[in-house]
Design a protein around this motif. Sequence first.
Motif, PDB file in Angstrom:
ATOM      1  N   THR A 109     108.109  79.918  35.969  1.00 50.00           N
ATOM      2  CA  THR A 109     107.987  79.658  34.056  1.00 50.00           C
ATOM      3  C   THR A 109     106.019  79.454  34.024  1.00 50.00           C
ATOM      4  O   THR A 109     106.177  79.453  33.463  1.00 50.00           O
ATOM      5  N   ALA A 110     105.729  78.421  34.591  1.00 52.93           N
ATOM      6  CA  ALA A 110     104.586  78.176  34.178  1.00 52.93           C
ATOM      7  C   ALA A 110     104.075  78.617  34.711  1.00 52.93           C
ATOM      8  O   ALA A 110     102.587  79.024  33.542  1.00 52.93           O
ATOM      9  N   LEU A 111     103.496  80.092  35.769  1.00 49.42           N
ATOM     10  CA  LEU A 111     102.890  81.016  36.089  1.00 49.42           C
ATOM     11  C   LEU A 111     103.041  81.846  35.009  1.00 49.42           C
ATOM     12  O   LEU A 111     101.920  82.654  34.593  1.00 49.42           O
ATOM     13  N   GLY A 112     104.421  81.825  34.082  1.00 51.01           N
ATOM     14  CA  GLY A 112     104.108  82.920  33.070  1.00 51.01           C
ATOM     15  C   GLY A 112     103.338  82.748  31.799  1.00 51.01           C
ATOM     16  O   GLY A 112     102.658  83.515  31.200  1.00 51.01           O
ATOM     17  N   GLU A 162      93.916  61.811  41.821  1.00 49.78           N
ATOM     18  CA  GLU A 162      94.209  61.356  40.912  1.00 49.78           C
ATOM     19  C   GLU A 162      96.227  62.075  40.330  1.00 49.78           C
ATOM     20  O   GLU A 162      96.183  63.297  40.780  1.00 49.78           O
ATOM     21  N   GLN A 163      96.636  60.998  39.664  1.00 49.09           N
ATOM     22  CA  GLN A 163      98.068  61.044  39.438  1.00 49.09           C
ATOM     23  C   GLN A 163      97.966  61.309  38.168  1.00 49.09           C
ATOM     24  O   GLN A 163      97.594  61.024  37.211  1.00 49.09           O
ATOM     25  N   GLU A 164      99.169  62.622  37.691  1.00 48.22           N
ATOM     26  CA  GLU A 164      99.408  62.318  36.642  1.00 48.22           C
ATOM     27  C   GLU A 164     101.296  62.383  36.856  1.00 48.22           C
ATOM     28  O   GLU A 164     101.510  63.827  36.955  1.00 48.22           O
ATOM     29  N   ASP A 165     101.880  61.726  35.682  1.00 48.61           N
ATOM     30  CA  ASP A 165     103.437  61.952  35.890  1.00 48.61           C
ATOM     31  C   ASP A 165     103.577  63.682  34.991  1.00 48.61           C
ATOM     32  O   ASP A 165     103.307  64.016  33.848  1.00 48.61           O
ATOM     33  N   LEU A 166     105.419  63.961  35.771  1.00 50.04           N
ATOM     34  CA  LEU A 166     105.380  65.526  35.390  1.00 50.04           C
ATOM     35  C   LEU A 166     106.703  64.816  34.893  1.00 50.04           C
ATOM     36  O   LEU A 166     107.097  65.562  34.208  1.00 50.04           O
ATOM     37  N   LEU A 167     107.965  64.427  35.606  1.00 50.12           N
ATOM     38  CA  LEU A 167     108.781  64.085  35.091  1.00 50.12           C
ATOM     39  C   LEU A 167     109.460  63.322  35.683  1.00 50.12           C
ATOM     40  O   LEU A 167     109.511  62.702  37.121  1.00 50.12           O
ATOM     41  N   ASN A 168     110.822  62.465  35.406  1.00 47.89           N
ATOM     42  CA  ASN A 168     111.492  61.610  36.224  1.00 47.89           C
ATOM     43  C   ASN A 168     112.911  62.893  36.469  1.00 47.89           C
ATOM     44  O   ASN A 168     113.219  63.107  35.933  1.00 47.89           O
ATOM     45  N   ALA A 290      95.045  73.622  31.781  1.00 52.67           N
ATOM     46  CA  ALA A 290      95.735  74.488  31.443  1.00 52.67           C
ATOM     47  C   ALA A 290      97.505  74.296  32.496  1.00 52.67           C
ATOM     48  O   ALA A 290      98.521  74.885  32.230  1.00 52.67           O
ATOM     49  N   CYS A 291      96.957  74.336  33.595  1.00 52.35           N
ATOM     50  CA  CYS A 291      98.243  74.054  34.633  1.00 52.35           C
ATOM     51  C   CYS A 291      99.184  73.181  34.107  1.00 52.35           C
ATOM     52  O   CYS A 291     100.898  73.388  34.040  1.00 52.35           O
ATOM     53  N   ARG A 292      99.041  72.151  33.605  1.00 51.56           N
ATOM     54  CA  ARG A 292      99.649  71.095  34.327  1.00 51.56           C
ATOM     55  C   ARG A 292     100.479  71.032  32.280  1.00 51.56           C
ATOM     56  O   ARG A 292     101.175  70.687  32.479  1.00 51.56           O
ATOM     57  N   ASP A 293      99.378  71.726  31.747  1.00 53.13           N
ATOM     58  CA  ASP A 293      99.917  72.134  30.300  1.00 53.13           C
ATOM     59  C   ASP A 293     101.584  73.063  30.316  1.00 53.13           C
ATOM     60  O   ASP A 293     102.621  72.674  29.889  1.00 53.13           O
ATOM     61  N   ALA A 294     101.632  73.599  31.240  1.00 52.00           N
ATOM     62  CA  ALA A 294     102.392  74.869  31.460  1.00 52.00           C
ATOM     63  C   ALA A 294     103.235  74.036  32.113  1.00 52.00           C
ATOM     64  O   ALA A 294     104.907  74.482  32.166  1.00 52.00           O
ATOM     65  N   LEU A 295     103.185  73.264  32.967  1.00 55.22           N
ATOM     66  CA  LEU A 295     103.952  72.422  34.045  1.00 55.22           C
ATOM     67  C   LEU A 295     105.243  71.441  32.469  1.00 55.22           C
ATOM     68  O   LEU A 295     106.203  71.689  33.238  1.00 55.22           O
ATOM     69  N   HIS A 296     103.870  71.372  31.796  1.00 59.22           N
ATOM     70  CA  HIS A 296     104.699  70.495  31.358  1.00 59.22           C
ATOM     71  C   HIS A 296     106.077  71.433  30.168  1.00 59.22           C
ATOM     72  O   HIS A 296     106.959  70.683  29.796  1.00 59.22           O
ATOM     73  N   ARG A 297     105.058  72.643  29.924  1.00 58.16           N
ATOM     74  CA  ARG A 297     106.627  72.833  28.743  1.00 58.16           C
ATOM     75  C   ARG A 297     107.541  73.234  29.643  1.00 58.16           C
ATOM     76  O   ARG A 297     108.859  74.044  29.447  1.00 58.16           O
ATOM     77  N   ALA A 298     107.049  73.852  30.917  1.00 63.47           N
ATOM     78  CA  ALA A 298     108.208  74.281  31.849  1.00 63.47           C
ATOM     79  C   ALA A 298     108.991  73.632  32.065  1.00 63.47           C
ATOM     80  O   ALA A 298     110.105  73.346  32.227  1.00 63.47           O
ATOM     81  N   VAL A 299     108.653  71.988  31.814  1.00 57.58           N
ATOM     82  CA  VAL A 299     109.490  70.606  31.589  1.00 57.58           C
ATOM     83  C   VAL A 299     110.322  70.762  30.549  1.00 57.58           C
ATOM     84  O   VAL A 299     112.349  71.253  31.206  1.00 57.58           O
ATOM     85  N   SER A 300     109.973  71.408  29.533  1.00 58.41           N
ATOM     86  CA  SER A 300     110.884  71.135  28.998  1.00 58.41           C
ATOM     87  C   SER A 300     112.049  71.934  28.723  1.00 58.41           C
ATOM     88  O   SER A 300     112.746  72.131  28.011  1.00 58.41           O
ATOM     89  N   SER A 301     111.315  73.886  29.066  1.00 57.61           N
ATOM     90  CA  SER A 301     111.893  74.378  28.889  1.00 57.61           C
ATOM     91  C   SER A 301     113.133  74.204  29.636  1.00 57.61           C
ATOM     92  O   SER A 301     114.261  74.134  29.248  1.00 57.61           O
ATOM     93  N   SER A 302     112.800  73.818  31.002  1.00 58.10           N
ATOM     94  CA  SER A 302     113.702  73.803  32.165  1.00 58.10           C
ATOM     95  C   SER A 302     114.948  72.458  31.290  1.00 58.10           C
ATOM     96  O   SER A 302     116.644  72.430  31.227  1.00 58.10           O
ATOM     97  N   ALA A 303     114.856  71.457  30.546  1.00 62.26           N
ATOM     98  CA  ALA A 303     115.566  71.107  29.969  1.00 62.26           C
ATOM     99  C   ALA A 303     116.528  71.312  28.980  1.00 62.26           C
ATOM    100  O   ALA A 303     117.869  70.720  29.170  1.00 62.26           O
ATOM    101  N   THR A 304     115.945  71.747  28.727  1.00 66.20           N
ATOM    102  CA  THR A 304     116.982  72.780  27.353  1.00 66.20           C
ATOM    103  C   THR A 304     117.765  73.119  27.899  1.00 66.20           C
ATOM    104  O   THR A 304     118.810  73.582  27.049  1.00 66.20           O
ATOM    105  N   ASN A 305     117.782  73.728  29.083  1.00 69.07           N
ATOM    106  CA  ASN A 305     118.674  74.183  29.744  1.00 69.07           C
ATOM    107  C   ASN A 305     119.603  74.002  30.654  1.00 69.07           C
ATOM    108  O   ASN A 305     120.442  74.592  31.863  1.00 69.07           O
ATOM    109  N   CYS A 306     119.610  72.171  30.843  1.00 70.09           N
ATOM    110  CA  CYS A 306     120.385  71.346  32.128  1.00 70.09           C
ATOM    111  C   CYS A 306     121.314  70.872  31.360  1.00 70.09           C
ATOM    112  O   CYS A 306     121.716  71.027  29.766  1.00 70.09           O
TER     113      CYS A 306
END
Length: 315
Positions: A109-112, A162-168, A290-306
């Motif tokens: 999803t992030a790649l897209g 440097e770290q940035e949280d993505l999800l739990n 851009a990659c981190r933003d795409a990954l956060h968006r992918a997390v949000s998209s995945s969460a809606t499908n869980c």
Amino acid sequence: MFDLHRLRLLRELKHRGTLAAVAAALSYAPSSVSQQLSQLEAEVGVPLLEPVGRRVRLTEQAEILVAHTEAVLERLERAEADIATSLTELTGTLRIASFQTAALALIPTALGLLRDRHPLLRVHVTQLEPEKSLPALLARDFDLVLAEEYPGNPNPRSAELEQEDLLNDPLRLALPEPTSSTDGSGPMTVLRSLAHHPWVMEPDGTAARCWAMTMCRNAGFEPDVRFETTDLVLHLRLVEQGHAAAFLPDLVRSGQPPTVPLRQLPRGQRKRRVFTVVRRGASRHPAVLACRDALHRAVSSSATNCLPAHPETSA
């Protein structure tokens, strides 16, 4: 003034461990690396390497040089980020390393998203566990790493990263067969009920294996680990066929409904931390942003499908 190229070779030696590994990574002959480091020693005027058996290690003075080299490279990372920010189009190559479940659930999803927003950005993705990808990030083999951290097993924190949280990501106990005998029981009771059942776990030496073994031992038993693999999809398949019990993260399902009975774990053990890591100084690079933003968006998209797992009991 010291030669930056030779300083980088010394830094590579610190992170890769051997002259042969440095030579292989940089496509040099080992003799060429050795010669360059000998010239650096002459420039500095003090020994930088000392033999230890068949290998070499850095002297105290070499460690000082490497620390300063890291600071210079961090500054160059920031310069690269500033130049990229000044351009109207995001171009170049971004090298990503990700552990399996994040690669399956989030990367496509992030790649897209990246392709749609930044078509000129070239993205390379390698599936690699954090035990290997984080040292490779320090060695500059990757630009961004997706890593994981299990409850009670914090990773070493390098000052150069440097770290940035993505999800739990929720962790659950996967049962090899439906059972009503433990319905209504607490998480520890359910876990103890699997004391004599075969288990599938990740290999020795991984953070996931250390955490899983601790979970079982805290429940009062030594697990019968008959299957070992870093492939969590295989973990799930073995549970589905009744061959093993397992601890599974929700990401392994990629938002799909559960196919095996799942139970909640004891409090304090219910989530693993998933995060992105870059070298210090690179966090402002437009490709990283851009990659981190795409990954956060992918997390949000995945969460809606869980979908929720098995109804959960209290601790």
